[in-house]
Design a protein around this motif. Sequence first.
Motif, mmCIF file in Angstrom:
data_model
loop_
_atom_site.group_PDB
_atom_site.id
_atom_site.type_symbol
_atom_site.label_atom_id
_atom_site.label_comp_id
_atom_site.label_asym_id
_atom_site.label_seq_id
_atom_site.Cartn_x
_atom_site.Cartn_y
_atom_site.Cartn_z
ATOM 1 N N THR A 1 0.860 -1.182 0.000
ATOM 2 C CA THR A 1 0.000 0.000 0.000
ATOM 3 C C THR A 1 0.894 1.228 0.000
ATOM 4 N N GLY A 2 0.511 2.208 -0.786
ATOM 5 C CA GLY A 2 1.365 3.377 -0.863
ATOM 6 C C GLY A 2 0.617 4.645 -1.167
ATOM 7 N N TRP A 3 1.388 5.660 -1.442
ATOM 8 C CA TRP A 3 0.830 6.985 -1.684
ATOM 9 C C TRP A 3 1.419 7.591 -2.952
ATOM 10 N N PHE A 4 0.600 8.356 -3.657
ATOM 11 C CA PHE A 4 1.085 9.163 -4.758
ATOM 12 C C PHE A 4 0.379 10.506 -4.684
ATOM 13 N N ARG A 5 0.907 11.482 -5.386
ATOM 14 C CA ARG A 5 0.308 12.812 -5.358
ATOM 15 C C ARG A 5 0.215 13.387 -6.756
ATOM 16 N N GLN A 6 -0.712 14.297 -6.887
ATOM 17 C CA GLN A 6 -0.968 14.937 -8.178
ATOM 18 C C GLN A 6 -1.131 16.420 -7.948
ATOM 19 N N ALA A 7 -0.225 17.193 -8.517
ATOM 20 C CA ALA A 7 -0.306 18.651 -8.423
ATOM 21 C C ALA A 7 -0.776 19.206 -9.761
ATOM 22 N N PRO A 8 -1.455 20.332 -9.771
ATOM 23 C CA PRO A 8 -1.942 20.913 -11.021
ATOM 24 C C PRO A 8 -0.802 21.155 -12.001
ATOM 25 N N GLY A 9 -0.981 20.678 -13.220
ATOM 26 C CA GLY A 9 0.013 20.898 -14.257
ATOM 27 C C GLY A 9 1.235 20.016 -14.162
ATOM 28 N N LYS A 10 1.236 19.085 -13.212
ATOM 29 C CA LYS A 10 2.384 18.192 -13.041
ATOM 30 C C LYS A 10 1.956 16.737 -13.190
ATOM 31 N N ILE B 1 5.051 8.559 -4.128
ATOM 32 C CA ILE B 1 5.740 9.020 -2.935
ATOM 33 C C ILE B 1 6.457 7.880 -2.244
ATOM 34 N N GLY B 2 5.775 6.768 -2.108
ATOM 35 C CA GLY B 2 6.364 5.622 -1.435
ATOM 36 C C GLY B 2 5.327 4.591 -1.106
ATOM 37 N N CYS B 3 5.787 3.493 -0.520
ATOM 38 C CA CYS B 3 4.859 2.425 -0.181
ATOM 39 C C CYS B 3 5.430 1.570 0.943
ATOM 40 N N ILE B 4 4.553 0.761 1.516
ATOM 41 C CA ILE B 4 4.951 -0.210 2.526
ATOM 42 C C ILE B 4 4.414 -1.558 2.071
ATOM 43 N N ILE B 5 5.272 -2.578 2.094
ATOM 44 C CA ILE B 5 4.839 -3.874 1.590
ATOM 45 C C ILE B 5 4.524 -4.828 2.737
ATOM 46 N N TRP B 6 4.150 -6.034 2.376
ATOM 47 C CA TRP B 6 3.616 -6.986 3.327
ATOM 48 C C TRP B 6 4.531 -7.275 4.509
ATOM 49 N N ASP B 7 5.881 -7.206 4.288
ATOM 50 C CA ASP B 7 6.797 -7.530 5.378
ATOM 51 C C ASP B 7 7.245 -6.307 6.155
ATOM 52 N N MET C 1 0.534 -4.517 -6.594
ATOM 53 C CA MET C 1 0.664 -5.956 -6.785
ATOM 54 C C MET C 1 2.056 -6.481 -6.480
ATOM 55 N N GLY C 2 3.068 -5.616 -6.600
ATOM 56 C CA GLY C 2 4.419 -6.092 -6.413
ATOM 57 C C GLY C 2 5.369 -4.978 -6.010
ATOM 58 N N SER C 3 6.624 -5.347 -5.795
ATOM 59 C CA SER C 3 7.640 -4.361 -5.431
ATOM 60 C C SER C 3 8.996 -4.825 -5.921
ATOM 61 N N GLY C 4 9.890 -3.867 -6.115
ATOM 62 C CA GLY C 4 11.249 -4.155 -6.532
ATOM 63 C C GLY C 4 12.198 -3.186 -5.874
ATOM 64 N N THR C 5 13.390 -3.101 -6.401
ATOM 65 C CA THR C 5 14.389 -2.232 -5.779
ATOM 66 C C THR C 5 13.984 -0.760 -5.802
ATOM 67 N N ASP C 6 13.144 -0.386 -6.758
ATOM 68 C CA ASP C 6 12.728 1.012 -6.876
ATOM 69 C C ASP C 6 11.414 1.314 -6.174
ATOM 70 N N GLY C 7 10.807 0.294 -5.592
ATOM 71 C CA GLY C 7 9.545 0.529 -4.909
ATOM 72 C C GLY C 7 8.433 -0.334 -5.433
ATOM 73 N N CYS C 8 7.198 0.090 -5.174
ATOM 74 C CA CYS C 8 6.041 -0.690 -5.566
ATOM 75 C C CYS C 8 5.657 -0.437 -7.018
ATOM 76 N N TYR C 9 5.010 -1.435 -7.633
ATOM 77 C CA TYR C 9 4.516 -1.302 -8.996
ATOM 78 C C TYR C 9 3.221 -2.079 -9.131
ATOM 79 N N GLY C 10 2.542 -1.829 -10.262
ATOM 80 C CA GLY C 10 1.306 -2.553 -10.523
ATOM 81 C C GLY C 10 0.187 -2.133 -9.596
#
Length: 121
Positions: free
Chosen positions: A33-42, A47-53, A98-107
């Motif tokens: 589970t993680g967070w993302f943000r959306q600013a006007p015009g950007k 932002i980041g995430c925390i995985i099952w472990d 759905m998953g995570s890697g060295t750069d963070g969460c994806y899917g």
Amino acid sequence: VQLQASGGGLVQPGGSLRLSCTASDFFSNYHGTGWFRQAPGKEREGIGCIIWDGTTYYADSVKGRFNISRDFAKNTVYLHMNKLKPEDTAVYHCATYMGSGTDGCYGMDYSGKGTQVTVSS
């Protein structure tokens, strides 16, 4: 699955804020589970995430200032934001992944309505 972010508001530069994310399903059912943000015009920014472990990942732009935690008993994921800057102003959303890697969460599985954070004096 419905997710809802809350806790946004107006804060002065250098201040702190804690956002909460709740869901209609148990967060423990998802890889991360993680967070993302959306600013006007950007573009949308992860932002980041925390995985099952309990492993957490953060974008360079917030590393050292933001922290993600969770409370399974309350089925809530938190975004603790410190040392806020005007450039952190955006609508913040939470999502499951759905998953995570060295750069963070994806899917991204699901996301929901966000909460506005405004950093201004």
